[in-house]
Design a protein around this motif. Structure first.
Motif, PDB file in Angstrom:
ATOM      1  N   TYR A  25      -4.612  -3.578   5.922  1.00  9.15           N
ATOM      2  CA  TYR A  25      -3.210  -3.911   6.180  1.00  9.15           C
ATOM      3  C   TYR A  25      -2.440  -2.784   6.854  1.00  9.15           C
ATOM      4  O   TYR A  25      -1.217  -2.751   6.794  1.00  9.15           O
ATOM      5  CB  TYR A  25      -2.519  -4.288   4.859  1.00  9.15           C
ATOM      6  CG  TYR A  25      -3.264  -5.343   4.079  1.00  9.15           C
ATOM      7  CD1 TYR A  25      -3.440  -6.623   4.605  1.00  9.15           C
ATOM      8  CD2 TYR A  25      -3.800  -5.066   2.832  1.00  9.15           C
ATOM      9  CE1 TYR A  25      -4.131  -7.590   3.900  1.00  9.15           C
ATOM     10  CE2 TYR A  25      -4.486  -6.036   2.119  1.00  9.15           C
ATOM     11  CZ  TYR A  25      -4.653  -7.291   2.660  1.00  9.15           C
ATOM     12  OH  TYR A  25      -5.327  -8.252   1.963  1.00  9.15           O
ATOM     13  N   GLU A  28       1.125  -3.050   8.469  1.00  7.97           N
ATOM     14  CA  GLU A  28       1.845  -4.218   7.961  1.00  7.97           C
ATOM     15  C   GLU A  28       2.913  -3.844   6.941  1.00  7.97           C
ATOM     16  O   GLU A  28       3.806  -4.638   6.661  1.00  7.97           O
ATOM     17  CB  GLU A  28       0.867  -5.234   7.366  1.00  7.97           C
ATOM     18  CG  GLU A  28      -0.032  -5.857   8.415  1.00  7.97           C
ATOM     19  CD  GLU A  28      -1.005  -6.879   7.865  1.00  7.97           C
ATOM     20  OE1 GLU A  28      -0.872  -7.278   6.687  1.00  7.97           O
ATOM     21  OE2 GLU A  28      -1.916  -7.268   8.619  1.00  7.97           O
ATOM     22  N   GLU A  29       2.839  -2.616   6.417  1.00  8.76           N
ATOM     23  CA  GLU A  29       3.849  -2.179   5.458  1.00  8.76           C
ATOM     24  C   GLU A  29       5.218  -2.028   6.117  1.00  8.76           C
ATOM     25  O   GLU A  29       6.237  -1.938   5.440  1.00  8.76           O
ATOM     26  CB  GLU A  29       3.426  -0.866   4.779  1.00  8.76           C
ATOM     27  CG  GLU A  29       3.471   0.360   5.684  1.00  8.76           C
ATOM     28  CD  GLU A  29       2.259   0.525   6.611  1.00  8.76           C
ATOM     29  OE1 GLU A  29       2.260   1.471   7.401  1.00  8.76           O
ATOM     30  OE2 GLU A  29       1.314  -0.289   6.546  1.00  8.76           O
ATOM     31  N   LYS A  30       5.253  -2.062   7.435  1.00  6.10           N
ATOM     32  CA  LYS A  30       6.518  -1.931   8.175  1.00  6.10           C
ATOM     33  C   LYS A  30       7.183  -3.283   8.425  1.00  6.10           C
ATOM     34  O   LYS A  30       8.303  -3.338   8.930  1.00  6.10           O
ATOM     35  CB  LYS A  30       6.255  -1.225   9.508  1.00  6.10           C
ATOM     36  CG  LYS A  30       5.764   0.194   9.328  1.00  6.10           C
ATOM     37  CD  LYS A  30       5.368   0.819  10.633  1.00  6.10           C
ATOM     38  CE  LYS A  30       4.777   2.201  10.368  1.00  6.10           C
ATOM     39  NZ  LYS A  30       3.879   2.632  11.403  1.00  6.10           N
ATOM     40  N   LYS A  34       6.516  -8.516   4.050  1.00 12.60           N
ATOM     41  CA  LYS A  34       5.136  -8.014   4.148  1.00 12.60           C
ATOM     42  C   LYS A  34       4.088  -9.113   4.324  1.00 12.60           C
ATOM     43  O   LYS A  34       3.116  -8.924   5.031  1.00 12.60           O
ATOM     44  CB  LYS A  34       4.774  -7.168   2.913  1.00 12.60           C
ATOM     45  CG  LYS A  34       5.746  -6.050   2.587  1.00 12.60           C
ATOM     46  CD  LYS A  34       5.922  -5.060   3.713  1.00 12.60           C
ATOM     47  CE  LYS A  34       6.838  -3.913   3.330  1.00 12.60           C
ATOM     48  NZ  LYS A  34       8.234  -4.108   3.653  1.00 12.60           N
ATOM     49  N   ASP A 110       8.827 -10.516  -1.835  1.00 13.06           N
ATOM     50  CA  ASP A 110       8.658  -9.179  -1.286  1.00 13.06           C
ATOM     51  C   ASP A 110       9.655  -8.207  -1.923  1.00 13.06           C
ATOM     52  O   ASP A 110       9.299  -7.085  -2.289  1.00 13.06           O
ATOM     53  CB  ASP A 110       8.833  -9.218   0.237  1.00 13.06           C
ATOM     54  CG  ASP A 110       8.495  -7.901   0.885  1.00 13.06           C
ATOM     55  OD1 ASP A 110       7.293  -7.616   1.051  1.00 13.06           O
ATOM     56  OD2 ASP A 110       9.433  -7.145   1.228  1.00 13.06           O
TER      57      ASP A 110
END
Length: 156
Positions: A25, A28-30, A34, A110
């Protein structure tokens, strides 16, 4: 003594290396939500099919959008075209509504994780809400395929 130092240095670096795992991932944390990519959000907001109607499509139940795209090839009548357009309009309106609800619920889930306030009950509630909406969205698309097929002939 020097060999003990080297051994400790090597073991320490091996430990650090083993702790650094590559995530599937990365990046993808941005995301703002998420669990959803920008493309997912765009598709949900626009009422796109996202492959949800494959069971229909691959078993000869055409979707209204596809029927309208090849209306000339299919030689659909004006009456059929009006019916298919109405099916598409209703499907799209419902898909956009449900898609926006999915986005909202995913954002809530999230946020619970991001704010470290998630618990088992909240998790169960949110995932069940999201699952129900995902099923509803799939049903919206599949239903449109059934109704489109009812308005076209086998020869078309």
């Amino acid at each position: 003594m020097k060999s003990i130092f080297i051994l400790c240095f090597v073991l320490y670096n091996l430990f650090l290396f083993s702790q650094h795992k590559h995530s599937h991932y990365v990046g993808e944390e941005k995301r703002s939500i998420k669990a959803l990519s920008d493309d997912d959000i765009k598709s949900l907001k626009e009422g796109e099919g996202m492959g949800l109607a494959k069971a229909a499509e691959l078993n000869h139940y055409p979707g209204p959008k596809h029927v309208l795209e090849i209306a000339d090839v299919l030689k659909i009548t004006d009456e059929q075209k009006i019916s298919i357009q109405a099916i598409y309009k209703m499907m799209n309106e419902n898909a956009v509504r449900v898609g926006n609800e999915i986005i909202s619920k995913e954002k809530e889930l999230d946020s619970l994780f991001a704010n470290n306030v998630i618990d088992e009950q909240a998790l169960k509630t949110k995932t069940e809400e999201i699952g129900k909406l995902q099923g509803e969205l799939r049903s919206v698309h599949l239903s449109a395929h059934i109704r489109s097929e009812e308005h076209t002939s086998e020869l078309q």
